[in-house]
Every structure is written in structure tokens, then in C-alpha cells.
Design a protein around this motif. Structure first.
Motif, short mmCIF file in Angstrom:
data_model
loop_
_atom_site.label_atom_id
_atom_site.label_comp_id
_atom_site.label_asym_id
_atom_site.label_seq_id
_atom_site.Cartn_x
_atom_site.Cartn_y
_atom_site.Cartn_z
N ARG A 108 -9.25 -8.92 -15.39
CA ARG A 108 -9.76 -8.72 -14.03
C ARG A 108 -9.16 -7.46 -13.40
O ARG A 108 -9.85 -6.70 -12.73
N LEU A 109 -7.89 -7.26 -13.64
CA LEU A 109 -7.23 -6.04 -13.16
C LEU A 109 -7.85 -4.79 -13.79
O LEU A 109 -8.13 -3.80 -13.10
N ALA A 110 -8.08 -4.85 -15.10
CA ALA A 110 -8.66 -3.71 -15.82
C ALA A 110 -10.07 -3.42 -15.33
O ALA A 110 -10.47 -2.25 -15.16
N GLU A 111 -10.85 -4.46 -15.07
CA GLU A 111 -12.22 -4.28 -14.58
C GLU A 111 -12.23 -3.63 -13.19
O GLU A 111 -13.07 -2.77 -12.91
N ALA A 112 -11.28 -4.04 -12.34
CA ALA A 112 -11.19 -3.45 -11.00
C ALA A 112 -10.81 -1.97 -11.10
O ALA A 112 -11.38 -1.11 -10.42
N GLU A 113 -9.81 -1.66 -11.93
CA GLU A 113 -9.38 -0.27 -12.11
C GLU A 113 -10.50 0.57 -12.70
O GLU A 113 -10.72 1.73 -12.30
N ALA A 114 -11.23 0.02 -13.68
CA ALA A 114 -12.33 0.74 -14.31
C ALA A 114 -13.42 1.06 -13.30
O ALA A 114 -14.00 2.16 -13.31
N LYS A 115 -13.72 0.11 -12.43
CA LYS A 115 -14.75 0.32 -11.40
C LYS A 115 -14.33 1.44 -10.45
O LYS A 115 -15.13 2.32 -10.10
N VAL A 116 -13.07 1.42 -10.04
CA VAL A 116 -12.56 2.43 -9.11
C VAL A 116 -12.58 3.82 -9.73
O VAL A 116 -12.94 4.81 -9.09
N HIS A 117 -12.17 3.90 -11.01
CA HIS A 117 -12.06 5.21 -11.67
C HIS A 117 -13.36 5.64 -12.35
O HIS A 117 -13.45 6.78 -12.85
N GLY A 118 -14.35 4.74 -12.40
CA GLY A 118 -15.62 5.11 -12.99
C GLY A 118 -15.57 5.31 -14.49
O GLY A 118 -16.24 6.19 -15.04
N VAL A 119 -14.74 4.49 -15.18
CA VAL A 119 -14.62 4.61 -16.63
C VAL A 119 -14.78 3.23 -17.26
O VAL A 119 -14.82 2.21 -16.57
N TYR A 190 -6.93 -8.35 8.56
CA TYR A 190 -6.03 -7.21 8.69
C TYR A 190 -4.89 -7.54 9.63
O TYR A 190 -5.11 -8.01 10.75
N ALA A 191 -3.67 -7.29 9.17
CA ALA A 191 -2.48 -7.52 9.99
C ALA A 191 -1.98 -6.18 10.53
O ALA A 191 -2.15 -5.14 9.89
N ASP A 192 -1.39 -6.20 11.68
CA ASP A 192 -0.87 -4.98 12.30
C ASP A 192 0.53 -4.68 11.76
O ASP A 192 1.51 -4.61 12.50
N ILE A 193 0.60 -4.55 10.43
CA ILE A 193 1.88 -4.33 9.76
C ILE A 193 1.75 -3.14 8.82
O ILE A 193 0.79 -3.03 8.05
N GLU A 194 2.72 -2.22 8.90
CA GLU A 194 2.73 -1.06 8.01
C GLU A 194 3.17 -1.49 6.62
O GLU A 194 4.14 -2.23 6.46
N GLY A 195 2.45 -1.06 5.60
CA GLY A 195 2.86 -1.32 4.24
C GLY A 195 1.84 -2.10 3.43
O GLY A 195 0.87 -2.63 3.96
N GLU A 196 2.07 -2.16 2.14
CA GLU A 196 1.18 -2.85 1.21
C GLU A 196 1.53 -4.32 1.17
O GLU A 196 2.54 -4.71 0.58
N LEU A 197 0.73 -5.16 1.79
CA LEU A 197 0.99 -6.59 1.81
C LEU A 197 0.36 -7.31 0.62
O LEU A 197 0.92 -8.26 0.10
N VAL A 198 -0.81 -6.86 0.21
CA VAL A 198 -1.50 -7.45 -0.95
C VAL A 198 -1.47 -6.44 -2.10
O VAL A 198 -2.01 -5.34 -1.99
N THR A 199 -0.82 -6.80 -3.19
CA THR A 199 -0.78 -5.91 -4.35
C THR A 199 -1.91 -6.27 -5.31
O THR A 199 -2.44 -7.39 -5.27
N PRO A 200 -2.29 -5.34 -6.17
CA PRO A 200 -3.32 -5.67 -7.17
C PRO A 200 -2.94 -6.88 -8.02
O PRO A 200 -3.78 -7.73 -8.31
N THR A 201 -1.67 -6.97 -8.39
CA THR A 201 -1.21 -8.10 -9.20
C THR A 201 -1.38 -9.42 -8.45
O THR A 201 -1.91 -10.40 -8.99
N GLY A 202 -0.94 -9.45 -7.21
CA GLY A 202 -1.08 -10.67 -6.40
C GLY A 202 -2.52 -11.08 -6.20
O GLY A 202 -2.88 -12.25 -6.35
N ALA A 203 -3.37 -10.09 -5.90
CA ALA A 203 -4.79 -10.36 -5.70
C ALA A 203 -5.44 -10.89 -6.97
O ALA A 203 -6.24 -11.83 -6.93
N ALA A 204 -5.09 -10.30 -8.10
CA ALA A 204 -5.70 -10.70 -9.38
C ALA A 204 -5.31 -12.13 -9.76
O ALA A 204 -6.12 -12.89 -10.26
N ILE A 205 -4.06 -12.50 -9.51
CA ILE A 205 -3.62 -13.86 -9.84
C ILE A 205 -4.35 -14.88 -8.98
O ILE A 205 -4.88 -15.87 -9.48
#
Length: 206
Positions: A108-119, A190-205
């Protein structure tokens, strides 16, 4: 996170992601829900990976106590692709279900990255999410859910932060493009917090 016995034959896990989600956060929550760190370490040793250390300790933020899970691994020069990750998982002596579920998350992570990069998926080289720490986070989360005998997982909407984050490809707005792709069909806020709250790894799991 709460693990609730719905009946004698079913157990569910509910993730309250008011401050986002990441792989290490998931394992920390599982440890708080009853996962024994010794049992987790025993299973993770079945992976053909060395040179890393894991630890878990109690911490407190804004009066709320929880468990912090950390993976310390040496910096690597190599960037693994999906086939490399699958080889590591398949060479392990983990149960087949754990191997299969872990591979589904990485695909799932690879498919998301592939879609973003167009490969093509096979052309994707994992950077941050291909490191030993990310492999431990993903496989460890699957192991934890299996040990706790969780049948179903539910989650609140995922909370995105704001600002920018630096990756191997450069500086990107938060949430990162791959994270957006992973979350495109699920409720987010969306939270009014600076920074990456959701990582690709967390989202994929989740």
C-alpha cells in the motif's frame, strides 16, 4: 487506543487519532493496551535484521501518561525497494498471516508512492519508510495486533498538522503527498498544530 472485548469471540481496537498517527505511536498504544514488550521482542527477532535496539518507556504529555516506543538503528546508505522488503519479511520465521499482513501494508505504501511519483510500483525505492526502524514499526504493529488477538480495527478521523517537513526528496508541505494518497478515501481533519502528525507509515497501517 482501546482494545475492547465485544463478545467472547470478538475483540476490536479503536484508535483515537486526535494528534495524528505514526508507526511508533501505534506500537506504544498496543503496549499500553496489554502487549508485553518481551513478547514483541521475541517475535521481532524472527526477522533477519540486526544492529537495532528497541525500548519502551512511560512518558507524560499535558498530564496524560502513555508509552513511548523507540527504535534505534544505524544510518543506512541503501534504499530498499518493495522486492527487498518482501525478501526480508519472507526470510523471517514469522507466522504466515503476520508476513502477509506486513507485506500488504508495504505494498500500500509502494502504491501510494508510485502514484505520487508517476512510476511503476517496482520502480519505487523506499527511503525513510524502507529503513530498519520503519520495518520494525510496521511488522511490530502487525505482531502486536496478532498477539492481542484483535479481530477488527476502528479509527477516528486522522488529524493532519500544517507546515513543512524534510524528506530525502526535499522539503514538502504537510501532509506529505504519499500520506494524502493513502488517506484519500478515509475521514480526516486538520489540527492547528505545526508539524507532521500523520506519517505515511502510520496511515498505511491504519
Amino acid at each position: 487506543m482501546s482494545v475492547l472485548p465485544v463478545s467472547k469471540s470478538m475483540k476490536i481496537a479503536y484508535f483515537d487519532c486526535f494528534s495524528g498517527i505514526a508507526g511508533d505511536m501505534i506500537i506504544g498504544a498496543l503496549l499500553d493496551a496489554g502487549l508485553e514488550i518481551s513478547a514483541l521482542k521475541k517475535e521481532l527477532k524472527k526477522l533477519p535484521l540486526t544492529g537495532y535496539q528497541i525500548k519502551a518507556f512511560k512518558t507524560e504529555k499535558k498530564g496524560i501518561k502513555g508509552t513511548k516506543f523507540e527504535v534505534k538503528a544505524p544510518e543506512e546508505k541503501i534504499h530498499r525497494n518493495l522486492k527487498d522488503i518482501f525478501k526480508i519479511i519472507d526470510k523471517s520465521s514469522l507466522d504466515k498471516k503476520i508476513r502477509d499482513d506486513s507485506k500488504k501494508i508495504f505494498r500500500r505504501l509502494a502504491e501510494a508512492e508510485a502514484k505520487v511519483h508517476g512510476v511503476n510500483v517496482d520502480k519505487i525505492h523506499f527511503h525513510e519508510v524502507g529503513g530498519v526502524d520503519a520495518i520494525i514499526d510496521i511488522v511490530g504493529a502487525v505482531i502486536g495486533l496478532d498477539i492481542l488477538k484483535v479481530d477488527k480495527i476502528y479509527s477516528s478521523p486522522l488529524s493532519f498538522g500544517k507546515g513543512y517537513v524534510k524528506f530525502s526528496h526535499g522539503k514538502f508541505p504537510v501532509p506529505a503527498p504519499a500520506t494524502v494518497e493513502l488517506c484519500k478515501d478515509i475521514p480526516v481533519r486538520y489540527a492547528d498544530i505545526e508539524g507532521e502528525l500523520v506519517t505515511p507509515t502510520g496511515a498505511a497501517i491504519v
